[in-house]
Design a protein around this motif. Structure first.
Motif, mmCIF file in Angstrom:
data_model
loop_
_atom_site.group_PDB
_atom_site.id
_atom_site.type_symbol
_atom_site.label_atom_id
_atom_site.label_comp_id
_atom_site.label_asym_id
_atom_site.label_seq_id
_atom_site.Cartn_x
_atom_site.Cartn_y
_atom_site.Cartn_z
ATOM 1 N N LEU A 1 -18.815 23.361 10.375
ATOM 2 C CA LEU A 1 -19.688 22.556 9.522
ATOM 3 C C LEU A 1 -20.949 22.092 10.220
ATOM 4 N N ASP A 2 -20.829 21.644 11.459
ATOM 5 C CA ASP A 2 -21.951 21.022 12.175
ATOM 6 C C ASP A 2 -22.359 21.884 13.358
ATOM 7 N N GLY A 3 -23.594 22.393 13.295
ATOM 8 C CA GLY A 3 -24.083 23.274 14.350
ATOM 9 C C GLY A 3 -24.204 22.623 15.713
ATOM 10 N N TYR A 4 -24.270 21.284 15.759
ATOM 11 C CA TYR A 4 -24.372 20.609 17.056
ATOM 12 C C TYR A 4 -23.166 20.927 17.935
ATOM 13 N N TYR A 5 -22.007 21.023 17.300
ATOM 14 C CA TYR A 5 -20.779 21.272 18.069
ATOM 15 C C TYR A 5 -20.635 22.728 18.471
ATOM 16 N N ARG A 6 -21.615 23.544 18.085
ATOM 17 C CA ARG A 6 -21.633 24.930 18.538
ATOM 18 C C ARG A 6 -22.602 25.112 19.704
ATOM 19 N N THR A 7 -23.185 23.991 20.187
ATOM 20 C CA THR A 7 -24.013 24.020 21.394
ATOM 21 C C THR A 7 -23.130 23.688 22.596
ATOM 22 N N ILE A 8 -23.640 23.909 23.781
ATOM 23 C CA ILE A 8 -22.846 23.652 24.993
ATOM 24 C C ILE A 8 -22.484 22.170 25.126
ATOM 25 N N PRO A 9 -23.459 21.242 25.088
ATOM 26 C CA PRO A 9 -23.084 19.816 25.181
ATOM 27 C C PRO A 9 -22.287 19.361 23.964
ATOM 28 N N GLY A 10 -22.579 19.915 22.789
ATOM 29 C CA GLY A 10 -21.853 19.527 21.581
ATOM 30 C C GLY A 10 -20.390 19.913 21.629
ATOM 31 N N PHE A 11 -20.095 21.073 22.195
ATOM 32 C CA PHE A 11 -18.693 21.502 22.297
ATOM 33 C C PHE A 11 -17.937 20.621 23.282
ATOM 34 N N ALA A 12 -18.623 20.198 24.344
ATOM 35 C CA ALA A 12 -18.001 19.268 25.300
ATOM 36 C C ALA A 12 -17.670 17.947 24.607
#
Length: 202
Positions: free
Chosen positions: A2-13
């Motif tokens: 749903l949220d592309g932020y969590y598909r970034t490196i810091p976002g997944f962390a």
């Protein structure tokens, strides 16, 4: 998805810290850190299954993730290695009591300080606001051979596309740099020769 932020490196962390670590997933119990009771019914590869699901989606949407499968493999490797304190113990409370943050190094310090090693050259920031709808039928699911079969000498790994693409980007940068240098050299020569031409005309 749903949220592309969590598909970034810091976002997944952030996602793992929030939904797995802070939420209280029993890593020590599920993985069996320092425990020789191999038949323990509480052992379960739940986190591994989650990361496998992330890889399946990444494979279907390679442009939507800032990171590559190498980051996922690094996370799983250190889930079992215990070289970092990130996945130790069963809860946030235990980690606070054992002073994990002051006595150990976080896995994110390794990943975030070496972001270039995990960045996906195919990533498009335009997908940040896209909702992903992965195909879930069995024929679209694959064996994660780079993780599960990497120690099998009979299985020759093909070079991932993103690695080849990264190499091509490096060559492109080198060529562009060389072109810029040639342009500067040409401009300098023209500037140097222009006074001579002017004096010859006079």
């Amino acid at each position: 998805m749903l949220d592309g932020y969590y598909r970034t490196i810091p976002g997944f962390a952030v996602l793992l810290e929030k939904e797995w670590l802070s939420f209280g997933h029993k890593f020590a119990q599920r993985v069996g850190h320092g425990d020789d009771r191999h038949q323990d019914a509480d052992r379960s590869p739940v986190f591994l299954q989650f990361v496998d699901c992330v890889w399946q989606i990444l494979k279907q949407f390679p442009h939507a993730f800032q990171f590559t499968e190498d980051m996922l493999i690094t996370i799983l490797d250190h889930l079992y290695s215990c070289l970092f304190g990130t996945f130790l113990y069963n809860s946030e409370r235990e980690r606070i009591e054992k002073e994990v943050k002051t006595k150990t190094v976080s896995l994110w310090s390794l990943i975030l300080s070496n972001k270039a090693d995990f960045e996906n050259p195919l990533y498009s920031a335009n997908t940040k606001h896209h909702v992903l709808f992965p195909r879930t039928s069995m024929r679209h699911l694959c064996l994660w051979d780079k993780y599960y079969c990497r120690w099998n000498p009979s299985m020759r790994q093909q070079e991932p596309v993103h690695i080849r693409y990264k190499e091509l980007l490096h060559v492109k940068e080198q060529l562009e740099k060389h072109v810029d240098e040639l342009r500067k050299e040409l401009a300098a020569r023209q500037t140097h020769d222009s006074p001579r031409v002017a004096s010859a005309i006079v």
